[in-house]
Scaffold this active site. Structure first.
Site, PDB file in Angstrom:
ATOM      1  N   ASP A   1     -36.529 -26.073 -32.624  1.00 46.37           N
ATOM      2  CA  ASP A   1     -36.539 -27.343 -31.907  1.00 46.37           C
ATOM      3  C   ASP A   1     -37.827 -28.114 -32.554  1.00 46.37           C
ATOM      4  O   ASP A   1     -38.941 -27.792 -32.649  1.00 46.37           O
ATOM      5  CB  ASP A   1     -37.294 -27.103 -30.466  1.00 46.37           C
ATOM      6  CG  ASP A   1     -37.593 -27.929 -29.595  1.00 46.37           C
ATOM      7  OD1 ASP A   1     -37.941 -29.096 -29.971  1.00 46.37           O
ATOM      8  OD2 ASP A   1     -37.268 -28.033 -28.085  1.00 46.37           O
ATOM      9  N   HIS A   2     -37.217 -29.337 -33.017  1.00 48.37           N
ATOM     10  CA  HIS A   2     -38.325 -29.886 -34.029  1.00 48.37           C
ATOM     11  C   HIS A   2     -39.363 -30.411 -33.342  1.00 48.37           C
ATOM     12  O   HIS A   2     -40.439 -30.809 -34.035  1.00 48.37           O
ATOM     13  CB  HIS A   2     -37.321 -30.925 -34.728  1.00 48.37           C
ATOM     14  CG  HIS A   2     -37.081 -32.364 -34.019  1.00 48.37           C
ATOM     15  ND1 HIS A   2     -36.221 -32.623 -32.819  1.00 48.37           N
ATOM     16  CD2 HIS A   2     -37.826 -33.589 -34.010  1.00 48.37           C
ATOM     17  CE1 HIS A   2     -36.344 -33.667 -32.466  1.00 48.37           C
ATOM     18  NE2 HIS A   2     -37.228 -34.320 -33.080  1.00 48.37           N
TER      19      HIS A   2
ATOM     20  N   GLU B   1     -37.713 -43.761 -25.543  1.00 50.59           N
ATOM     21  CA  GLU B   1     -37.135 -44.146 -26.647  1.00 50.59           C
ATOM     22  C   GLU B   1     -36.699 -45.737 -26.633  1.00 50.59           C
ATOM     23  O   GLU B   1     -36.136 -46.202 -25.434  1.00 50.59           O
ATOM     24  CB  GLU B   1     -36.056 -43.332 -27.063  1.00 50.59           C
ATOM     25  CG  GLU B   1     -36.454 -41.693 -27.385  1.00 50.59           C
ATOM     26  CD  GLU B   1     -35.378 -41.035 -28.052  1.00 50.59           C
ATOM     27  OE1 GLU B   1     -35.161 -40.802 -29.322  1.00 50.59           O
ATOM     28  OE2 GLU B   1     -34.399 -40.754 -27.193  1.00 50.59           O
TER      29      GLU B   1
ATOM     30  N   HIS C   1     -36.987 -30.160 -25.875  1.00 51.54           N
ATOM     31  CA  HIS C   1     -38.057 -30.985 -26.407  1.00 51.54           C
ATOM     32  C   HIS C   1     -39.175 -31.024 -25.247  1.00 51.54           C
ATOM     33  O   HIS C   1     -40.415 -30.874 -25.506  1.00 51.54           O
ATOM     34  CB  HIS C   1     -37.834 -32.155 -26.998  1.00 51.54           C
ATOM     35  CG  HIS C   1     -36.721 -32.157 -28.043  1.00 51.54           C
ATOM     36  ND1 HIS C   1     -36.702 -31.322 -28.762  1.00 51.54           N
ATOM     37  CD2 HIS C   1     -35.873 -33.082 -28.177  1.00 51.54           C
ATOM     38  CE1 HIS C   1     -35.659 -31.581 -29.733  1.00 51.54           C
ATOM     39  NE2 HIS C   1     -35.098 -32.619 -29.323  1.00 51.54           N
TER      40      HIS C   1
END
Ligand code: BG6
Length: 503
Positions: free
Chosen positions: A190-191, A229, A253
């Protein structure tokens, strides 16, 4: 112990094999991250990288592609000798991911010096492909003997997002992976866990004595987590239509952020100690049902609007999006964590595309001080303390408190103490993948998702997925691009006498 808390030693000798090596993720993130590791002298001696993808490419053309990628996506200046050395260690193998012959070729390539699969040393397999290939690739690797660990040798597999499409598919994928791999060989990415500011939540909470005593229902009124975003769906229409904002951002996230904020102190930063605490928080979330989805979950889709003074298209007018698409580009949830620390403290989560600003943050709203002492003064209201952990951009932490406004009358204004990373630390620019790749090379899974972490996230959102699938939204598009999101999200907080922070 997580690599983030150690000084870096060179990673274990290994070969890295990237499946999906000609894709976007490899070029934008993995290549620059590998270069940054090389630059930091963290890549092992004798490192080799083999790229696997379907298209035919001679080695030279593939290396040129990587060289172009580093020019386009490097996070800082590139030292030519270091790059030349790295790229000279890269080779390419073309083959279909489901064809056993591809794995035979890979084995031949890895065993150039002779010997069978047990003689090839450590291998890190990175699955940067479309998710439908994850299980097949792992199964074929195993059939070729490439996942078998002998003696000290390790074989590890990094699996990219998305891990499943819902709870059942995530469980099925876990079962398929675990049929041929031990859990300790599986590194689910999971970045968000690669972001310094996300890792810092643990340090902020557990390396400071002053916050933790207040970190509970006695002192905290509610928590807001926002991942906003400005981008739309970009070129990912095909993927996004099937995914939507909820699946794309919340069980993964946003739940990383929620887990770090909500968890109990782990006994150590060992992978399993930390991951067990994270899963407990998610398991403590009060399950939603069809009725609570109606009141506590909000979905939205952007219409045309203006963002940064430029007109932008509606979601339904974007490439590869159905003109009557019902996919949500905004999702908000109210969740209750039914445990001793958090009972009665709602967590409000929201995420969306085409919002006015890129802003990811966690806002901890503390309870108000009693007003009584100001009874005979002009003060009508005392503000409440607010701690904001800014994940990106403008990384930092701020604490808001009341101060006397100078003057003869007693009046209170809200002021802020503001820590900004850039004022204190000169961190090397990074993609966020460096720590993750390096940790996988040294066998530290702290910043990766265990099977139960992934399933716990899906379990929380599954009732929302089901309820939304069974009722078509009637008002899409319901927010204009460049605005704060749908009106219903404001109403969700207004019903509790609260307001969202402005994006
Ligand atoms: C990805 C999502 O996982 O995360 C994207 O698929 C989203 O839709 C991205 O834009 C956000 O990541 P970041 O690091 O830019 O916050």
């Amino acid at each position: 112990m997580a690599a983030i808390f150690k000084t870096g030693r060179q990673a274990d000798p290994c070969t890295m094999v990237i499946f999906g090596a000609s894709g976007d993720l490899t070029k934008r993130l993995l290549v620059p991250a590998l270069y940054n590791l090389k630059h930091a002298k963290l890549l092992p001696e004798g490192f080799r990288l083999i790229g696997v993808a379907r298209s035919e490419h001679p080695n030279d053309a593939f290396r040129e592609d990587f060289t172009k990628a580093i020019k386009d996506f490097a996070t800082g200046p590139v030292v030519t000798e270091q790059w030349d050395d790295l790229v000279s260690r890269v080779s390419y193998l073309s083959g279909a991911f489901d064809d056993p012959a591809t794995y035979q070729k890979l084995l031949d390539d890895l065993t150039e010096a002779g010997g069978g699969p047990d003689a090839i040393g450590n291998c890190l397999f990175y699955l940067a492909t479309a998710p439908e290939f994850f299980a097949t690739i792992v199964e074929r690797l195993a059939a070729a003997g490439l996942t078998r660990e002998a003696g000290e040798t390790w074989r590890r597999v990094i699996i990219e997002k998305p891990f499943g499409h819902d709870l059942d598919s995530a469980r099925a994928l876990n079962t398929e992976l675990q049929a041929v791999l031990a859990e300790r060989q599986i590194y689910r990415i999971d970045h968000y866990l690669g972001k310094e500011t996300v890792q810092n939540i643990m340090v902020f909470r557990f390396a400071n004595g002053i916050f933790e005593p207040l970190w509970n229902r006695d002192h905290i009124d509610h928590v807001q987590i926002t991942v906003a975003e400005t981008v739309g769906v970009e070129a990912r229409g095909g993927f996004y239509e099937q995914t939507g904002a909820l699946r794309d951002m919340i069980p993964n996230h946003i739940f990383q952020l929620l887990s770090f904020v909500g968890m109990e102190a782990p006994t150590s930063f060992a992978a399993d100690a930390l991951r067990s605490e994270k899963v407990k928080v998610l398991d403590s979330i009060r399950p939603l049902d069809a009725a609570s989805v109606l009141t506590d979950a909000v979905r939205g889709q952007y219409g045309a609007g203006v963002l940064n003074e430029k007109p932008v298209w509606a979601y339904r007018a974007e490439p590869k999006i159905a003109p009557d698409s019902m996919t949500e580009t905004y999702a908000a949830l109210k969740l209750n964590i039914d445990n001793w620390r958090w009972a009665g403290v709602p967590f409000y989560l929201r995420t969306g595309k085409r919002l006015p600003r890129r802003m990811s943050e966690i806002a901890i709203q503390f309870k108000r001080a009693p007003i009584a002492v100001f009874r005979d003064t002009p003060v009508e209201d005392v503000g409440s303390n607010l701690l904001v952990i800014r994940i990106q951009p403008d990384e930092g932490v701020s604490l808001q408190f009341g101060a006397k406004i100078p003057g003869t009358a007693l009046d209170i204004g809200n002021v802020k103490m503001n820590f900004q990373y850039k004022d204190y630390f000169q961190s090397a620019p990074s993609t966020g993948y460096e720590t993750l790749i390096y940790d996988a090379m040294i066998g530290d899974a702290t910043l990766f998702q265990r099977a139960d972490n992934v399933e716990a996230g899906w379990k929380v959102v599954q009732p929302v997925i089901d309820a939304w699938a069974s009722r078509r939204p009637r008002d899409f598009p319901n927010y204009e691009a460049g605005t704060q999101g749908p009106r219903q999200a404001d109403e969700l907080l207004a019903r509790d006498g609260r307001v969202w922070r402005k994006i």
